[in-house]
Design an enzyme around this catalytic site. Structure first.
Site, PDB file in Angstrom:
ATOM      1  CD  GLU A  71      -4.666 -15.238  -2.808  1.00 60.48           C
ATOM      2  OE1 GLU A  71      -4.399 -14.591  -1.779  1.00 60.48           O
ATOM      3  OE2 GLU A  71      -4.460 -16.461  -2.915  1.00 60.48           O
TER       4      GLU A  71
ATOM      5  CE1 TYR B 133       1.439  -6.357  -6.929  1.00 58.11           C
ATOM      6  CE2 TYR B 133      -0.938  -6.410  -7.146  1.00 58.11           C
ATOM      7  CZ  TYR B 133       0.180  -6.246  -6.365  1.00 58.11           C
ATOM      8  OH  TYR B 133       0.059  -5.974  -5.022  1.00 58.11           O
TER       9      TYR B 133
ATOM     10  CB  ALA C 202      -0.906   0.026   1.238  1.00 58.91           C
TER      11      ALA C 202
ATOM     12  CG  ASN D 193      -6.638  -2.816  -6.556  1.00 59.18           C
ATOM     13  OD1 ASN D 193      -6.339  -1.742  -7.077  1.00 59.18           O
ATOM     14  ND2 ASN D 193      -6.185  -3.184  -5.372  1.00 59.18           N
TER      15      ASN D 193
HETATM   16  C1  LIG Z   1      -1.893  -0.278  -5.841  1.00 57.98           C
HETATM   17  C2  LIG Z   1      -0.997   0.778  -5.218  1.00 57.98           C
HETATM   18  C3  LIG Z   1      -0.112   0.112  -4.152  1.00 57.98           C
HETATM   19  C4  LIG Z   1      -0.091   1.399  -6.315  1.00 57.98           C
HETATM   20  O1  LIG Z   1       0.797   2.312  -5.688  1.00 57.98           O
HETATM   21  P1  LIG Z   1       1.538   3.468  -6.515  1.00 57.98           P
HETATM   22  O2  LIG Z   1       2.708   3.912  -5.699  1.00 57.98           O
HETATM   23  O3  LIG Z   1       0.573   4.506  -6.918  1.00 57.98           O
HETATM   24  O4  LIG Z   1       2.021   2.669  -7.801  1.00 57.98           O
HETATM   25  P2  LIG Z   1       3.216   3.130  -8.761  1.00 57.98           P
HETATM   26  O5  LIG Z   1       3.240   4.627  -8.845  1.00 57.98           O
HETATM   27  O6  LIG Z   1       4.446   2.432  -8.341  1.00 57.98           O
HETATM   28  O7  LIG Z   1       2.703   2.603 -10.131  1.00 57.98           O
HETATM   29  C5  LIG Z   1       3.348   1.582 -10.813  1.00 57.98           C
HETATM   30  C6  LIG Z   1       2.534   1.268 -12.037  1.00 57.98           C
HETATM   31  O8  LIG Z   1       1.200   0.941 -11.637  1.00 57.98           O
HETATM   32  C7  LIG Z   1       0.266   1.486 -12.547  1.00 57.98           C
HETATM   33  N1  LIG Z   1      -0.683   2.323 -11.842  1.00 57.98           N
HETATM   34  C8  LIG Z   1      -0.559   2.852 -10.602  1.00 57.98           C
HETATM   35  N2  LIG Z   1      -1.672   3.545 -10.288  1.00 57.98           N
HETATM   36  C9  LIG Z   1      -2.493   3.445 -11.357  1.00 57.98           C
HETATM   37  C10 LIG Z   1      -3.796   3.915 -11.623  1.00 57.98           C
HETATM   38  N3  LIG Z   1      -4.477   4.645 -10.715  1.00 57.98           N
HETATM   39  N4  LIG Z   1      -4.363   3.604 -12.804  1.00 57.98           N
HETATM   40  C11 LIG Z   1      -3.695   2.859 -13.718  1.00 57.98           C
HETATM   41  N5  LIG Z   1      -2.457   2.375 -13.505  1.00 57.98           N
HETATM   42  C12 LIG Z   1      -1.869   2.664 -12.348  1.00 57.98           C
HETATM   43  C13 LIG Z   1       1.033   2.208 -13.581  1.00 57.98           C
HETATM   44  O9  LIG Z   1       1.125   1.297 -14.658  1.00 57.98           O
HETATM   45  C14 LIG Z   1       2.390   2.429 -13.010  1.00 57.98           C
HETATM   46  O10 LIG Z   1       3.310   2.282 -14.009  1.00 57.98           O
HETATM   47  P3  LIG Z   1       4.038   3.572 -14.683  1.00 57.98           P
HETATM   48  O11 LIG Z   1       5.140   3.887 -13.725  1.00 57.98           O
HETATM   49  O12 LIG Z   1       4.515   3.036 -15.958  1.00 57.98           O
HETATM   50  O13 LIG Z   1       3.021   4.648 -14.780  1.00 57.98           O
HETATM   51  C15 LIG Z   1      -1.836   1.943  -4.579  1.00 57.98           C
HETATM   52  O14 LIG Z   1      -2.783   2.388  -5.523  1.00 57.98           O
HETATM   53  C16 LIG Z   1      -2.541   1.548  -3.294  1.00 57.98           C
HETATM   54  O15 LIG Z   1      -1.981   1.636  -2.194  1.00 57.98           O
HETATM   55  N6  LIG Z   1      -3.806   1.116  -3.397  1.00 57.98           N
HETATM   56  C17 LIG Z   1      -4.600   0.715  -2.223  1.00 57.98           C
HETATM   57  C18 LIG Z   1      -4.077  -0.569  -1.619  1.00 57.98           C
HETATM   58  C19 LIG Z   1      -4.062  -1.695  -2.648  1.00 57.98           C
HETATM   59  O16 LIG Z   1      -5.004  -1.883  -3.401  1.00 57.98           O
HETATM   60  N7  LIG Z   1      -2.959  -2.466  -2.646  1.00 57.98           N
HETATM   61  C20 LIG Z   1      -2.776  -3.600  -3.549  1.00 57.98           C
HETATM   62  C21 LIG Z   1      -3.370  -4.816  -2.953  1.00 57.98           C
HETATM   63  S1  LIG Z   1      -3.138  -6.228  -4.019  1.00 57.98           S
END
Ligand SMILES: CC(C)(COP(=O)(O)OP(=O)(O)OC[C@H]1O[C@@H](n2cnc3c(N)ncnc32)[C@H](O)[C@@H]1OP(=O)(O)O)[C@@H](O)C(=O)NCCC(=O)NCCS
Length: 169
Positions: A116, A128, A83, A121
């Protein structure tokens, strides 16, 4: 990744981080981990890899803005939670945390990674898939809170070449 990526330090989680880690978990998930779960991961005989991303800003206390926990189960590194705080998303922090955790998992003997994820999401799925994970199964109604389906993803080949390539992208 965003060009204005903040200065972030990825390091091992410690007990003193728990209040910030638990607060972050509550903000990021509809169903946060039960009380004591992160503490359990940090027990001395734990095989888990627990990392935090800390924002380093001049004249301010470092602030935890991201968390990852990976369970090492035989040759598999299972992503148990990941997260990033809403204000800091889209800056590559989750990607940085995940690659760091996978590198440590590889050093600990893992040869593949599994996880999972809720089928709805989209941000997590983009992250991933961008790292090479592939969907290999569906777990219908897996999540107790909403009965949403889970997608099972795997990164079948976890080795230093794959990680090096990911670090360059
Ligand atoms: C999922 C989560 C961890 C991503 O964190 P983040 O720091 O924003 O992700 P990153 O900036 O490292 O993004 C990496 C890649 O993810 C994708 N991505 C991230 N946010 C995105 C969005 N809102 N929509 C589409 N793609 C997205 C992009 O492809 C990005 O690649 P890029 O660098 O080429 O643009 C964050 O949204 C989060 O904490 N969500 C709530 C908790 C959760 O769902 N955790 C995962 C449980 S399986």
């Amino acid at each position: 990744m965003s060009p204005q990526a903040p200065k972030v330090n990825v390091r091992y989680m410690k007990l003193a981080d728990l209040p910030q880690v638990e607060a972050l978990d509550s903000v990021c998930f509809r169903t946060p981990w039960p009380e004591g779960s992160f503490r359990y991961e940090l027990r001395p005989d734990s095989a888990s890899i627990c990392l935090v991303a800390e924002l380093e800003e001049a004249e301010a206390e470092p602030q935890i803005i991201g968390v990852v926990v990976v369970w090492l189960i035989a040759e598999a590194a299972e992503i148990a939670t990941l997260a990033v705080t809403p204000e800091q998303r889209g800056k590559g922090i989750a990607r940085q945390l995940l690659i760091s955790a996978l590198r440590l998992a590889l050093q600990a003997g893992a040869r593949k990674s599994i996880l999972e994820v809720r089928i709805s999401n989209t941000p997590a799925l983009h992250l991933y898939y961008g790292l090479g994970f592939q969907a290999v199964g569906l777990r219908p109604g897996y999540y107790e809170d909403t009965h949403e389906d889970a997608l099972l993803l795997t990164l079948d080949r976890l080795d230093s070449h794959v990680l090096k390539a990911l670090e360059k992208t």
